[in-house]
Enzyme design. Sequence first.
Site, short mmCIF file in Angstrom:
data_model
loop_
_atom_site.label_atom_id
_atom_site.label_comp_id
_atom_site.label_asym_id
_atom_site.label_seq_id
_atom_site.Cartn_x
_atom_site.Cartn_y
_atom_site.Cartn_z
CD GLU A 77 -15.75 -92.20 24.37
OE1 GLU A 77 -14.60 -92.64 24.22
OE2 GLU A 77 -16.20 -91.28 23.68
CE1 TYR A 116 -21.45 -89.84 29.14
CE2 TYR A 116 -19.58 -89.99 27.66
CZ TYR A 116 -20.09 -90.03 28.93
OH TYR A 116 -19.26 -90.25 30.00
NE ARG A 131 -13.95 -89.13 23.15
CZ ARG A 131 -12.65 -89.28 23.40
NH1 ARG A 131 -11.81 -88.28 23.12
NH2 ARG A 131 -12.18 -90.38 23.95
CG HIS A 148 -19.03 -95.05 29.65
ND1 HIS A 148 -17.68 -94.93 29.91
CD2 HIS A 148 -19.48 -93.79 29.40
CE1 HIS A 148 -17.33 -93.67 29.82
NE2 HIS A 148 -18.39 -92.95 29.52
CD GLN A 190 -6.64 -99.09 42.32
OE1 GLN A 190 -5.71 -99.72 41.86
NE2 GLN A 190 -6.80 -98.96 43.62
#
Length: 532
Positions: A34, A36, A84, A122, A209
């Site tokens: 992701e 990181y 991961r 992201h 949301q």
Amino acid sequence: LSEIEIEETINAYVTAALTAKKAGYDGVEIMGSEGYLINQFIVRHTNKRTDSWGGTFENRIRFPLEIVNRTREAAGEDFCIIYRLSMVDLVDEGSSWEETVFLAKQIEEAGASVINTGIGWHEARIPTIAQAVPRGGFAWTTARMIGEVSIPLITTNRINTPEIAEQIIASRQADMVSMARPFLADPDFIQKAADGHAERINTCIACNQACLDHIFQGQSATCLVNPRAANETLLSWQPAIIPKRIAVVGAGPAGMVAASVAAERGHDVTLYEAADRIGGQFNLARQVPGKEEFAETLRYFSGELERNGVTIKLNTPARSDDLITAEFDDVILASGITPRLPDIEGINHPSVISYIDILNGDRQAGGNVIIIGGGGIAFDVALFLLEGHGTSHLDADVFRQAWGIGEDRHSDQPRHQITMLQRTPGSMGKRLGKTTGWIHRLITKRNNVKQMGGVSYHKIDDGGLHIEVNDTFQIIPADTIILCAGQLSNDGLLLPLQNAGMTVHLIGGAKAAGELDAKRAFDEGTRLAASL
């Protein structure tokens, strides 16, 4: 990072694992995906180092391998280490598939017990967990790794029902699945599935949301369809001490949840709905490509209303006289909104229609379309017109083609030429979801949707829409002009009921129309019902 800082960081990972073990945990997951820190060491996209921690791929993966190796040495063989792994980075200069397989094998050799799947950074401009992604839409990435390593593989992303999880495992796309958001939507997910009552699961609709959007805004994560998530000590309800007779007017999101929770607590609840089904604006929203999951919310609350004994009166517009005569103890007005009709000369021209008529299929749009409005509903209508009932959000292979994952992006010629207009100056879509709004904006951009802000509307006639922008007058030809120009609260029952001395509560769109907000509607309905 300097050499010393790298060593300190590796030691911090090891210390965290040992702390977890001392606290009684059986294992840890090391986040290597992701985008990181660990992922940043691995790929050329971010690792520009020229020392022994950069350059060749073997050097770039030293960092994760040292972390796994030292953690295994310190924690012992009886401690589970999940790594991961980014199976696909979805950014320029990300890892190739050959590099990913090589890293997976090295991670296994370094001592990992299990490899979990990470998808995209992201910063990637491809959806990875939003509604635009099909259920289980990235399981194929994990399936490619089957046979390359001997330790178990976990797949993830957009797995929100027991059925899709079982299907993935049965088809050997992975050994296990991991879920997070579905447990916010329903903490009893696993128990309900084990008991054979999957139909009672409150399904995650991948809206982001109230979970991710909250996190990225420094707020506590919760859930749109389950406001109680992460608020269990603040938002709880007990059986009503004095059961009441309660009328709920409107079976949209606010009314559904208010009726369900109130009845669960022991109140005698009657739910009035003018339409022939529950759901309110959710029935329109689920027509938008990618929002089909809303149907799951309606399925869930339909079952909860029945289970909790709510009396449902469909095709029954609530009238003040009837509510007064019935002598309810409380009336909850969740009667929603009515679309606002802007004051424009010629607004009744045959080319003008409401977004409701488009989304419910009563009217069809022509080739040249003007959308008046630049909020969430306007973008939903644009997506509906552009993608229709396409399957990119339902089928993983079509999704990959549409977004160019591993191949050139495939796109058809748009069915409509769309122009979006708003009175407010500036760019559109600023109030869309933080983690999903960019997707809607990107789709409209790819389809050459024209967007104009700071517009004054003068009139509508056979020539089209006459507008003024920056002191310049122009006429935009249009076959169809769709109104998404805001809403008004449908609160006409409030004063008659209050004048009759009844206790009335306003929630949802009936309380504040503005930009339709399902998150607020569910939250208000839940909190009110918990307090009665």
